[in-house]
Design a protein around this motif. Sequence first.
Motif, mmCIF file in Angstrom:
data_model
loop_
_atom_site.group_PDB
_atom_site.id
_atom_site.type_symbol
_atom_site.label_atom_id
_atom_site.label_comp_id
_atom_site.label_asym_id
_atom_site.label_seq_id
_atom_site.Cartn_x
_atom_site.Cartn_y
_atom_site.Cartn_z
ATOM 1 N N LEU A 264 33.173 59.038 64.334
ATOM 2 C CA LEU A 264 32.031 59.894 64.012
ATOM 3 C C LEU A 264 32.175 60.523 62.631
ATOM 4 O O LEU A 264 31.182 60.674 61.904
ATOM 5 N N GLU A 265 33.394 60.884 62.261
ATOM 6 C CA GLU A 265 33.599 61.467 60.934
ATOM 7 C C GLU A 265 33.169 60.486 59.848
ATOM 8 O O GLU A 265 32.430 60.845 58.914
ATOM 9 N N GLN A 269 29.955 60.543 57.292
ATOM 10 C CA GLN A 269 30.237 60.450 55.860
ATOM 11 C C GLN A 269 29.438 59.330 55.221
ATOM 12 O O GLN A 269 28.925 59.469 54.105
ATOM 13 N N GLN A 270 29.300 58.234 55.944
ATOM 14 C CA GLN A 270 28.617 57.061 55.405
ATOM 15 C C GLN A 270 27.100 57.208 55.419
ATOM 16 O O GLN A 270 26.422 56.796 54.477
ATOM 17 N N PHE A 271 26.565 57.832 56.478
ATOM 18 C CA PHE A 271 25.119 57.798 56.686
ATOM 19 C C PHE A 271 24.452 59.177 56.708
ATOM 20 O O PHE A 271 23.258 59.278 56.970
ATOM 21 N N GLY A 272 25.214 60.230 56.450
ATOM 22 C CA GLY A 272 24.622 61.549 56.348
ATOM 23 C C GLY A 272 24.647 62.326 57.649
ATOM 24 O O GLY A 272 25.182 61.882 58.661
ATOM 25 N N THR A 273 24.060 63.503 57.601
ATOM 26 C CA THR A 273 24.121 64.413 58.750
ATOM 27 C C THR A 273 23.124 64.071 59.837
ATOM 28 O O THR A 273 23.262 64.529 60.968
ATOM 29 N N SER A 274 22.109 63.270 59.539
ATOM 30 C CA SER A 274 21.105 62.908 60.550
ATOM 31 C C SER A 274 20.891 61.397 60.581
ATOM 32 O O SER A 274 19.794 60.894 60.323
ATOM 33 N N PRO A 275 21.935 60.647 60.926
ATOM 34 C CA PRO A 275 21.812 59.189 60.961
ATOM 35 C C PRO A 275 21.189 58.735 62.280
ATOM 36 O O PRO A 275 20.856 59.563 63.139
ATOM 37 N N ALA A 276 21.052 57.440 62.446
ATOM 38 C CA ALA A 276 20.658 56.903 63.758
ATOM 39 C C ALA A 276 21.688 57.367 64.779
ATOM 40 O O ALA A 276 22.892 57.304 64.523
ATOM 41 N N PRO A 277 21.251 57.886 65.931
ATOM 42 C CA PRO A 277 22.200 58.438 66.898
ATOM 43 C C PRO A 277 23.236 57.406 67.342
ATOM 44 O O PRO A 277 22.859 56.311 67.780
ATOM 45 N N PRO A 278 24.517 57.700 67.216
ATOM 46 C CA PRO A 278 25.523 56.782 67.755
ATOM 47 C C PRO A 278 25.336 56.630 69.263
ATOM 48 O O PRO A 278 25.042 57.603 69.964
#
Length: 351
Positions: A264-265, A269-278
């Motif tokens: 998740l870290e 880091q790669q996709f920002g604070t609001s990426p597609a939900p893991p």
Amino acid sequence: MARSALKIGILIPRSGPAGIWAPSCEASALLAACEINAAGGIRGREVELVLRDTGASDRSAVEAALAIVDLDAVDCIVAMVPSSARQPIRNATRGRIPFLYTPQFEGAENDPGIITIGETAEELLKPGIDWLASEKRASRFFLLGNDYLWPQRSMAEARRLIGDGGGHVVGEMEVPFGLEDHDLVLSRIRRSKPHVVLSWLLGHEAILFNRAFAASGLAAGILRFSTAIDETILYGIGADCTENLYVSSAYFSNLRSRNNDAFLEKYHQQFGTSPAPPNAFGESLYEGVHCLSGLAEAAESLRSSDIVRKLGRSAQKRTARGFETDVATGNRHPIHIAAVDGFDFRVIANR
């Protein structure tokens, strides 16, 4: 002279019921490729991802598979597609390159040309059915699924497990994709008086049914259990429609472990604070790309037959699942049972 890139073909649907997972699939595969390249690539070759949309049908999935092999000239395929497309893709590509299939599936895949790494129906269902029987005293089950391979074979496995545990299947129903009027389904459930509705509805189909189920008033008196509801689907269902909803999975994004915390870290880091939900379906591509890397390194080859022989006999350097940091390729991970609480999965048992 620089070595050519190693092309990994990623097959995912961007449309149809499973298209809901496309953004998280792309992000998870890309993160895995970035990690592998940062560590030197696969056998010294930089990884290049080639994505193709498999569309909403088995035919369009086959067309995408042929294009990614014949036109894009990929070295291997990692796919997150519905189960019904798995064998057609294998038949179309004729085992010319390695083929890894990443999501949960019904089990009993005996084709040596397909490497399956997802959880089987038995692995996900048995802990859940046992828990429902012991903790909720559930003995009457209604089975509901879309009318294709994964739900059909999973329902057969559920019938066996329920019978072995002394329970009863009091009703079952297969429904087509695109069903919007759930009145008949809800009427049959109501007449059957089950303790639990077990469902295998693909992607967006699960959203529509669970909204209708909650609106009908049945949620207060009948439990719902699924192996295929994740964070993405939960956001679609809505927090007000999740009463008495339970899920089993090998991955929830809110599970705390060294593996998931590291995943998740880097994901954020790669996709920002609001990426597609893991979620479990998207994250399975992260597992698949890293699994392929471990297999190819151990086999010192990209031949399908060489790679298959290394499954379970080689190391997978990164995983977001489970609690063990040193895992083998194709490793089986703990199954978690969670109660849905609004938009969150609250893990209540680990099996």
